[in-house]
Design a protein around this motif. Sequence first.
Motif, PDB file in Angstrom:
ATOM      1  N   GLY A  13       2.343  -5.894   3.807  1.00 37.64           N
ATOM      2  CA  GLY A  13       1.171  -5.006   3.791  1.00 37.64           C
ATOM      3  C   GLY A  13       0.529  -5.143   5.062  1.00 37.64           C
ATOM      4  N   GLU A  50      -0.148  12.654   3.611  1.00 39.49           N
ATOM      5  CA  GLU A  50       0.862  12.506   2.462  1.00 39.49           C
ATOM      6  C   GLU A  50       2.321  12.221   2.805  1.00 39.49           C
ATOM      7  OE1 GLU A  50       1.827  14.059  -2.107  1.00 39.49           O
ATOM      8  OE2 GLU A  50       0.946  15.451  -0.754  1.00 39.49           O
ATOM      9  N   TYR A 102       6.355   2.184   4.881  1.00 39.81           N
ATOM     10  CA  TYR A 102       7.681   3.307   4.942  1.00 39.81           C
ATOM     11  C   TYR A 102       8.306   3.277   5.968  1.00 39.81           C
ATOM     12  CZ  TYR A 102      10.153   7.465   3.294  1.00 39.81           C
ATOM     13  OH  TYR A 102      11.034   8.368   3.072  1.00 39.81           O
ATOM     14  N   ARG A 124      -1.814   5.948   1.289  1.00 46.15           N
ATOM     15  CA  ARG A 124      -2.033   4.858   0.224  1.00 46.15           C
ATOM     16  C   ARG A 124      -2.766   3.679   0.770  1.00 46.15           C
ATOM     17  NH1 ARG A 124       3.707   4.166  -2.550  1.00 46.15           N
ATOM     18  NH2 ARG A 124       2.429   2.718  -3.948  1.00 46.15           N
ATOM     19  N   ILE A 181       5.081   1.623   1.157  1.00 43.39           N
ATOM     20  CA  ILE A 181       3.967   2.881   0.861  1.00 43.39           C
ATOM     21  C   ILE A 181       3.484   3.422   2.200  1.00 43.39           C
ATOM     22  CG2 ILE A 181       2.988   1.391  -0.793  1.00 43.39           C
ATOM     23  CD1 ILE A 181       0.638   0.684   1.030  1.00 43.39           C
ATOM     24  N   THR A 182       3.091   4.794   1.968  1.00 40.73           N
ATOM     25  CA  THR A 182       3.042   5.530   3.047  1.00 40.73           C
ATOM     26  C   THR A 182       1.367   5.460   3.630  1.00 40.73           C
ATOM     27  OG1 THR A 182       2.798   7.356   1.384  1.00 40.73           O
ATOM     28  CG2 THR A 182       4.703   7.115   2.586  1.00 40.73           C
ATOM     29  N   ASP A 232      10.959   1.781   0.016  1.00 42.29           N
ATOM     30  CA  ASP A 232      10.244   2.003  -0.867  1.00 42.29           C
ATOM     31  C   ASP A 232       8.993   1.642  -0.440  1.00 42.29           C
ATOM     32  OD1 ASP A 232      11.064  -0.757  -0.614  1.00 42.29           O
ATOM     33  OD2 ASP A 232      11.362  -1.054  -2.950  1.00 42.29           O
TER      34      ASP A 232
END
Length: 259
Positions: A216, A244, A98, A109, A105-106, A103
């Motif tokens: 990733g 989060e 992110y 996750r 992932i943070t 879009d």
Amino acid sequence: MDTKMKPLLSAFCIALLLSGCSSIPQNEHHDDNLLASFNINDYRVIDLSHVQSEDMPAASVLKLPEQDFFMSIEEGDDYNIEVISYAPHTGTHVDAPYHVIQDGITVERFDPTVLIGKANVISLAVSGDYQITLSDIQKWELVNGNIKQGEGVLFDTKQDAFWSLDNERYIENGYPTLSVEAAQYLANIGIDYIGVESISPDGPEPQSHRVLLEKGILVVENLKDLDKIGSPKTFVIGTIPAVEGASGAWVRLLAFEPI
């Protein structure tokens, strides 16, 4: 969980990891001999993370850490409790997708064990304005063996020697970066993360960031003391706070070397 069990489980897991095991056989959950096989005194532990402080080097756009104590024993309270405010892309930290992908992932996750496992230490005496190339990586592999899927890759460049000086020496005078071609090569292998001793594997444009994070592959920045590991292959333990929605987070990364 019974708090008395936590130290035992931690030792058990570390023993398994350092022995190269990837799973826990059902019949060995209570094997005292296996637990006893791990002794922290059998390893040198190298702390690869800087102390996070209000005067550490950082890009000028970033907010450095601030501590505001709203309770103080000195002022008559029962506890010292503070609010810590900081930009997660300062100090030793990890970038999540992110960070550069809208879009993506943070941090919360990600698998919390992604920074635990085997890592390759690529030593290059190239502090300052140098771009690490695919050829640099492949020459290292010819001597030390192939980088494998699921491993980490740490770039020891000696840039960390400038950390305690100032922004000019650590950042503005140039720092080692990673070529897009080299980043693509590592992405194709399927490594878990890279780690660098500088503020970024990129210059002004996050090209290598995008190549890696789109697959990733995490990016760990501002590491230190990779030269103290002393071997081309090591075992690393670290994890990522589950914040989060965050684009990055501070990390504490340790390398374990048999004595």
